[in-house]
Design an enzyme around this catalytic site. Structure first.
Site, PDB file in Angstrom:
ATOM      1  N   PRO A 189      29.176  -9.369   9.317  1.00  0.00           N
ATOM      2  CG  PRO A 189      29.464  -8.196  11.290  1.00  0.00           C
ATOM      3  CD  PRO A 189      28.875  -8.083   9.917  1.00  0.00           C
ATOM      4  CD  GLU A 190      28.236 -15.125   6.628  1.00  0.00           C
ATOM      5  OE1 GLU A 190      28.212 -16.359   6.819  1.00  0.00           O
ATOM      6  OE2 GLU A 190      28.364 -14.622   5.509  1.00  0.00           O
ATOM      7  CG  HIS A 197      32.213   5.710  11.142  1.00  0.00           C
ATOM      8  ND1 HIS A 197      31.143   6.210  10.453  1.00  0.00           N
ATOM      9  CD2 HIS A 197      33.308   5.917  10.360  1.00  0.00           C
ATOM     10  CE1 HIS A 197      31.560   6.701   9.290  1.00  0.00           C
ATOM     11  NE2 HIS A 197      32.865   6.542   9.219  1.00  0.00           N
TER      12      HIS A 197
END
Ligand SMILES: [Zn+2]
Length: 271
Positions: free
Chosen positions: A2-3, A89
């Site tokens: 993710p940016e 997760h």
């Protein structure tokens, strides 16, 4: 990974819904990149007043302190009512009276860290070295040019480092350099003011456009409301090695810079 656009899209997808929510319970799974930094009981009973973003951190403002969330390499947040049972997760969950906020992070490079305030030593350590926000008015082309003059490394590397301007990661650095017609390997200090002005505009345009398009979904990104991003479909160079440039008819090339793939058009980005 993710940016900035993906983190901002995540923020916008749950900030309004969680604002004012009371924290009822906290569950922690396997260790993330950093420890929480407080007892989970300390968070229970506090109200989430809002969600801000700084670089790639989300900041949840509580009654007493701030919860910093970083998505790391593979993290994503989900916020909603009636979510399915926590999976293998899912390593952090905040149960509130407005819904459940869950961090799913298979690679566990993400983190949730409590700090008593944004001025605390730990917050300063995590946030203090971040460059200016690219979409804020504090990101100024002339200052950017002056700062680049002091750097001898490739411009792409300077963008990824995030200490001058924050949040321009691999996808959007490649795209912004293409839009500005700048070869990713050129030394940052060699860029003229005119070219830095084009790059400055390109960074803002690429990031704004990516946020509008819901970010980029390359593997598994989706917003906290479960929506995929679509920016990757209109990428000019990223992930397009060997394909025709959308502007000229040259083939897009890729190279490795600092262990990351860089994509560029050899004709549109001559120097
Ligand atoms: Zn081209």
């Amino acid at each position: 990974m993710p940016e900035l656009p993906e983190v901002e899209v995540t923020r916008m997808s749950f900030a309004d819904r969680i604002a004012g929510a009371a924290i009822l319970a906290v569950r922690i799974g396997k260790p993330l990149r950093w420890p929480l930094g407080c007892d989970t009981a300390q968070l229970v009973g506090q109200t989430v007043h809002g969600v801000r973003r700084r670089g790639k951190y989300l900041l949840l403002d509580l009654d007493h302190g701030v919860l910093l969330i970083h998505l790391g390499m593979s993290g994503r947040l989900v916020f909603g009512l009636n979510l399915p049972e926590a999976g293998v997760h899912d390593h952090f969950e905040l149960t509130t009276n407005r819904g459940l906020l869950r961090l799913r992070d298979p690679r566990r490079f993400g983190a949730v860290v409590f700090v008593p305030s944004q001025d605390s030593a730990l917050a300063t350590k995590l946030l203090g070295g971040l460059g200016v926000e690219p979409l804020s008015s504090a990101f100024d082309a002339c200052t950017f040019h002056r700062q680049l003059k002091t750097r001898q490394v490739a411009i792409k590397q300077v963008l990824l480092a995030g200490d001058i301007v924050v949040g321009v990661g691999n996808i959007y650095a490649s795209e912004a350099l293409f839009m500005a017609g700048i070869r990713p390997t050129i030394s940052a200090r060699r860029l003229s003011l005119a070219r830095v002005r084009r790059l400055h505009g390109a960074i803002r345009e690429v990031l704004s456009r990516a946020i509008e398009r819901g970010g980029s979904t390359l593997r598994d990104f989706s917003s906290a409301a479960g929506e995929d991003g679509h920016f990757q479909l209109e990428a000019m160079v990223y992930g397009r090695e060997g394909l025709e440039c959308r502007v000229c008819d040259a083939r897009i090339k890729s190279l490795r810079q600092g262990q990351r793939s860089t994509f560029f058009c050899p004709r549109c980005q001559k120097g």
